[in-house]
Design an enzyme around this catalytic site. Sequence first.
Site, PDB file in Angstrom:
ATOM      1  N   ASP A 119       0.660  -0.966   0.089  1.00 33.73           N
ATOM      2  CA  ASP A 119       0.030  -0.128   0.085  1.00 33.73           C
ATOM      3  C   ASP A 119       0.906   1.266   0.042  1.00 33.73           C
ATOM      4  O   ASP A 119       1.942   1.214   0.349  1.00 33.73           O
ATOM      5  CB  ASP A 119      -0.972   0.051   1.147  1.00 33.73           C
ATOM      6  CG  ASP A 119      -2.157   1.034   1.038  1.00 33.73           C
ATOM      7  OD1 ASP A 119      -2.325   1.323   0.078  1.00 33.73           O
ATOM      8  OD2 ASP A 119      -2.673   1.267   2.203  1.00 33.73           O
ATOM      9  N   ASN A 168     -11.147  -2.205  -5.596  1.00 32.91           N
ATOM     10  CA  ASN A 168     -10.127  -1.311  -6.218  1.00 32.91           C
ATOM     11  C   ASN A 168     -10.822  -1.205  -7.878  1.00 32.91           C
ATOM     12  O   ASN A 168     -10.452  -0.075  -8.440  1.00 32.91           O
ATOM     13  CB  ASN A 168      -8.728  -1.670  -6.431  1.00 32.91           C
ATOM     14  CG  ASN A 168      -7.868  -1.845  -5.217  1.00 32.91           C
ATOM     15  OD1 ASN A 168      -7.099  -2.629  -4.983  1.00 32.91           O
ATOM     16  ND2 ASN A 168      -8.315  -1.014  -4.487  1.00 32.91           N
TER      17      ASN A 168
END
Length: 260
Positions: free
Chosen positions: A38, A86
Amino acid sequence: MQVDEEKLRQYFSRGDEGAKLGSLDLSRMPRHVSIIMDGNGRWAQERGLERSAGHVAGVDSLREAVTTSVRLGIDVLSVYAFSTENWNRPQHEVDLLMHLFATTLLEELPLFHQENVRLRFFGDLTALPKETFEVFQEGLRSTQGNDGMVFALAVNYGSRAELVRAARELARMSAGGELDPNDIDSRMLEEKLYTAGLPDPDLLIRSSGELRLSNFLLWQLAYAELYVSERYWPDFSRWDYLQAVLAYQSRNRRFGGISA
Ligand code: IPE
Ligand code: IPE
Ligand code: MG
């Protein structure tokens, strides 16, 4: 997995303040390491770049994490590359990521062969663009003969979707008379997960400081040790990885029991 200690020393030869290879206990290595990669977007934005530049830079960190895992003798490395959520990102970012997965995977096949790495995927690949889907199939086919580390890439993966899929599968078997619902147990459900046949993660690393799982391996992480690094993923190095493993080795895993 067997560790080549000479190669390991060479690999970590450049000194680092925080993490010390000498403190590593090779008899207490995690078998399965999972990483939530991330912070690519923030890494890029802080440099005045497009988010996509962060994803491109993140590829180098991933390549290094694969090599580090092999050098450390990890059996399974699983990484979260694209979640079922996502898809909600801007279309151009989704397109860039899907294309990046395909081109990167093709480019990295020689590395996988050199390091004897077998590829695996977690997630519903049928929803991916054709290019990405086909390259992934090629990756699976071409590395299936390798018997070293398993490298699992989670793409279009979500733990809830995975559990729903497993529940459906077991329900179908029950409805077909193949299975008595009273016989369903954890082991049977695990066989229907994308991780079937793999040990549960021992260590979960998340980069960029976020303290959440974001729908990653909710079932499998039940007793994993969690390690959060403040580094954005493109800055995450072999030394940060080593730091995470050292932290793991300092933990007292109890699995609900009492200290040894
Ligand atoms: C992780 O970086 C990569 C993917 C989720 C594909 P992000 O893109 O989430 O970066 P941040 O968290 O916005 O900085
Ligand atoms: C988790 O990161 C998914 C991946 C790393 C692929 P996100 O950036 O999507 O997670 P949130 O939105 O911060 O929870
Ligand atoms: Mg993020």
